[in-house]
Scaffold this active site. Structure first.
Site, PDB file in Angstrom:
ATOM      1  N   ASN A 251      40.725  40.434  36.829  1.00 30.09           N
ATOM      2  CA  ASN A 251      40.475  39.945  38.188  1.00 30.09           C
ATOM      3  C   ASN A 251      39.833  38.555  38.144  1.00 30.09           C
ATOM      4  O   ASN A 251      39.048  38.232  37.246  1.00 30.09           O
ATOM      5  CB  ASN A 251      39.671  40.939  39.025  1.00 30.09           C
ATOM      6  CG  ASN A 251      38.354  41.374  38.420  1.00 30.09           C
ATOM      7  OD1 ASN A 251      38.189  41.353  37.204  1.00 30.09           O
ATOM      8  ND2 ASN A 251      37.434  41.799  39.250  1.00 30.09           N
TER       9      ASN A 251
ATOM     10  N   GLU B  92      45.631  43.642  38.211  1.00 28.07           N
ATOM     11  CA  GLU B  92      47.027  44.087  38.133  1.00 28.07           C
ATOM     12  C   GLU B  92      47.973  42.965  38.551  1.00 28.07           C
ATOM     13  O   GLU B  92      49.050  42.796  37.962  1.00 28.07           O
ATOM     14  CB  GLU B  92      47.257  45.306  39.040  1.00 28.07           C
ATOM     15  CG  GLU B  92      46.484  46.541  38.620  1.00 28.07           C
ATOM     16  CD  GLU B  92      45.091  46.614  39.232  1.00 28.07           C
ATOM     17  OE1 GLU B  92      44.494  45.553  39.524  1.00 28.07           O
ATOM     18  OE2 GLU B  92      44.600  47.736  39.411  1.00 28.07           O
TER      19      GLU B  92
ATOM     20  N   CYS C 144      48.004  46.474  45.134  1.00 27.64           N
ATOM     21  CA  CYS C 144      48.536  46.423  43.769  1.00 27.64           C
ATOM     22  C   CYS C 144      49.519  47.554  43.505  1.00 27.64           C
ATOM     23  O   CYS C 144      50.442  47.400  42.698  1.00 27.64           O
ATOM     24  CB  CYS C 144      47.403  46.408  42.753  1.00 27.64           C
ATOM     25  SG  CYS C 144      46.600  44.779  42.694  1.00 27.64           S
TER      26      CYS C 144
ATOM     27  N   ASN D 116      36.917  34.509  43.851  1.00 30.66           N
ATOM     28  CA  ASN D 116      36.801  33.151  44.380  1.00 30.66           C
ATOM     29  C   ASN D 116      35.665  33.117  45.398  1.00 30.66           C
ATOM     30  O   ASN D 116      35.438  34.103  46.109  1.00 30.66           O
ATOM     31  CB  ASN D 116      38.132  32.757  45.039  1.00 30.66           C
ATOM     32  CG  ASN D 116      38.199  31.283  45.343  1.00 30.66           C
ATOM     33  OD1 ASN D 116      37.643  30.805  46.317  1.00 30.66           O
ATOM     34  ND2 ASN D 116      38.874  30.545  44.487  1.00 30.66           N
TER      35      ASN D 116
HETATM   36  N1  THU Z   1      39.935  45.009  41.538  1.00 29.55           N
HETATM   37  C1  THU Z   1      40.971  44.852  40.667  1.00 29.55           C
HETATM   38  O1  THU Z   1      41.117  43.798  40.042  1.00 29.55           O
HETATM   39  N2  THU Z   1      41.819  45.884  40.487  1.00 29.55           N
HETATM   40  C2  THU Z   1      41.659  47.118  41.038  1.00 29.55           C
HETATM   41  O2  THU Z   1      42.459  48.008  40.751  1.00 29.55           O
HETATM   42  C3  THU Z   1      40.552  47.376  41.951  1.00 29.55           C
HETATM   43  C4  THU Z   1      39.736  46.195  42.333  1.00 29.55           C
HETATM   44  C5  THU Z   1      38.980  43.904  41.684  1.00 29.55           C
HETATM   45  C6  THU Z   1      39.037  43.138  42.960  1.00 29.55           C
HETATM   46  C7  THU Z   1      37.639  42.550  43.004  1.00 29.55           C
HETATM   47  O3  THU Z   1      37.605  41.372  42.202  1.00 29.55           O
HETATM   48  C8  THU Z   1      36.781  43.590  42.326  1.00 29.55           C
HETATM   49  O4  THU Z   1      37.666  44.414  41.594  1.00 29.55           O
HETATM   50  C9  THU Z   1      35.982  44.448  43.295  1.00 29.55           C
HETATM   51  O5  THU Z   1      36.788  45.003  44.265  1.00 29.55           O
END
Ligand code: THU
Length: 142
Positions: A51, A64, A98, A54
Site C-alpha cells: 500500500n 493488491e 480490490c 498519500n
Molecule cells: N489496505 C490494503 O492495502 N489492502 C487491503 O486489503 C486492505 C487495506 C490498505 C489501505 C490503507 O493504506 C491501509 O491498508 C488502511 O486501510
C-alpha cells in the site's frame, strides 16, 4: 504451472513470502497499517505490491492494486492466485474495490491466501469474497 485452482505448495509459499517481503516497503504513515500483496500470473511469475498512502487520503493505493499493476506492467494477462499479508488480529482480506480489481483478471476459483507476517491464516477464493460479481463476461452481448 498447472491450470488447477490451487497453486502448488511451492508457489503458495513463494506468494506469501513475496507479500511479506514487500509489506516492509509499504508507505503507510497515516494508518500505520502496512499491507503486502502478491499475485501469481499465468506464467507462474510472482508480482508484488504494497500500500502507498498519500497526504490527500483518497489518493492512497491498496497493496493488491499495486501488485496487479506490476503484473500488467510485466505483460501478465491473468491472476491465478493472490496472497495478502497484514499484521492484524482479524485477518486482512482484500477490500471491496480490490476484490473487483482481482475479478478483472481472475476466475471465481482463484485462491486468495490470507496471512500475517508469521502465519497463513486461511485460504479462500475470489468467488467466496465477491459472489455474483460483475466482470468482463457480463459485458459480452447475447
Ligand atoms: N489496505 C490494503 O492495502 N489492502 C487491503 O486489503 C486492505 C487495506 C490498505 C489501505 C490503507 O493504506 C491501509 O491498508 C488502511 O486501510
Amino acid at each position: 504451472m498447472s491450470r488447477n485452482a490451487e497453486p502448488s505448495p511451492a508457489q503458495a509459499a513463494a506468494l506469501l513470502q513475496a507479500a511479506r517481503a514487500v509489506r516492509r516497503h509499504a508507505h503507510a504513515p497515516y494508518s500505520r497499517f502496512k499491507v503486502g500483496a502478491a499475485v501469481l500470473d499465468e506464467q507462474g511469475r510472482v508480482h508484488a505490491g504494497c500500500n502507498v498512502e498519500n497526504a490527500a487520503y483518497p489518493q492512497g493505493l491498496c497493496a493488491e492494486a499495486a501488485a496487479i499493476a506490476a503484473l500488467v506492467a510485466a505483460g501478465g494477462k491473468a491472476v491465478r492466485a493472490v496472497a495478502v499479508v497484514a499484521d492484524s488480529k482479524v485477518p486482512t482480506t482484500p477490500c471491496g474495490g480490490c476484490r473487483q480489481r482481482i475479478a478483472e483478471f481472475a476466475r471465481d476459483d482463484c485462491p486468495v491466501l490470507v496471512g500475517t507476517p508469521r502465519a497463513l491464516k486461511f485460504v479462500t477464493s475470489l468467488g467466496a469474497l465477491l459472489p455474483h460479481g460483475f466482470g468482463p463476461p457480463a459485458l459480452r452481448r447475447r
